[in-house]
Design an enzyme around this catalytic site. Structure first.
Site, PDB file in Angstrom:
ATOM      1  CG  ASN A 138      -0.385  -0.001   2.540  1.00  0.00           C
ATOM      2  OD1 ASN A 138       0.592  -0.690   2.795  1.00  0.00           O
ATOM      3  ND2 ASN A 138      -0.982   0.756   3.447  1.00  0.00           N
ATOM      4  CB  VAL A 139       1.641   3.812  -2.170  1.00  0.00           C
ATOM      5  CG1 VAL A 139       2.290   5.186  -2.246  1.00  0.00           C
ATOM      6  CG2 VAL A 139       2.641   2.712  -2.527  1.00  0.00           C
ATOM      7  CB  CYS A 143      -5.359  -1.301  -1.936  1.00  0.00           C
ATOM      8  SG  CYS A 143      -6.746  -0.404  -1.226  1.00  0.00           S
ATOM      9  CD  GLU A 147      -5.449  -5.871  -1.536  1.00  0.00           C
ATOM     10  OE1 GLU A 147      -5.992  -6.462  -0.591  1.00  0.00           O
ATOM     11  OE2 GLU A 147      -5.114  -4.666  -1.471  1.00  0.00           O
ATOM     12  CB  CYS A 166      -8.636  -4.850  -3.425  1.00  0.00           C
ATOM     13  SG  CYS A 166      -7.713  -3.303  -3.238  1.00  0.00           S
TER      14      CYS A 166
END
Length: 155
Positions: free
Chosen positions: A57-58, A68, A70, A111
């Protein structure tokens, strides 16, 4: 030929090493950028050709722009070409998503939808109780078939 199988398609036996996927996801979580929530998340997916790809995640100060783990995983999947020859259901066969502590997390609804296109309803998702097919976690999902059937032909 079994119903629902196109002529010339074959099911390959794919061995999924869940501890390896979880470890790869945990390593990715360690690289997450999570200064706002403090929740580091990593995702690791195995493509049909055996390649493992990861994402983390960023977060972003505007929150809505946060990516996310994913999302990063699916982007890495396409950027690397992993599983490109895996078939129409999508190149992913298994996904593990974990928090920074290494324990499994279930993908959020957005996601799950993204993973559906990358792996289809048969994609195996790691949970605290063992792998579950994505189709169970996202029943009656919106898919490419909905677009094809409902597309308006007017300009």
């Amino acid at each position: 030929m079994r119903p629902g199988r196109a002529r010339g398609t074959y099911s390959l036996l794919v061995i999924i090493d869940w501890p390896v996927l979880r470890a790869a996801a945990a390593a990715a979580a360690g690289r997450a950028y999570a200064p706002y929530s403090g929740l580091r998340v990593g995702a690791a997916g195995q493509a049909g050709d055996g390649q493992v790809v990861t994402g983390c995640n960023v977060e972003n100060a505007s929150y809505g722009l946060t990516l996310c783990a994913e999302c990063g995983l699916v982007s890495a999947l396409h950027a690397s070409g992993a599983g490109a020859q895996a078939g129409a259901a999508g190149p992913l066969v298994a996904v593990a998503v974990v928090a920074g502590d290494g324990d499994p997390l279930l993908p959020c609804g957005r996601c799950r939808q993204l993973l559906l296109e990358a792996g289809g309803p048969g994609l195996l998702v790691d949970t605290a109780n063992g792998p579950v097919e994505l189709g169970v976690l996202l029943p009656a999902a919106f898919s490419q078939a909905d677009l094809a059937e409902r597309r308006d032909s007017r300009p």
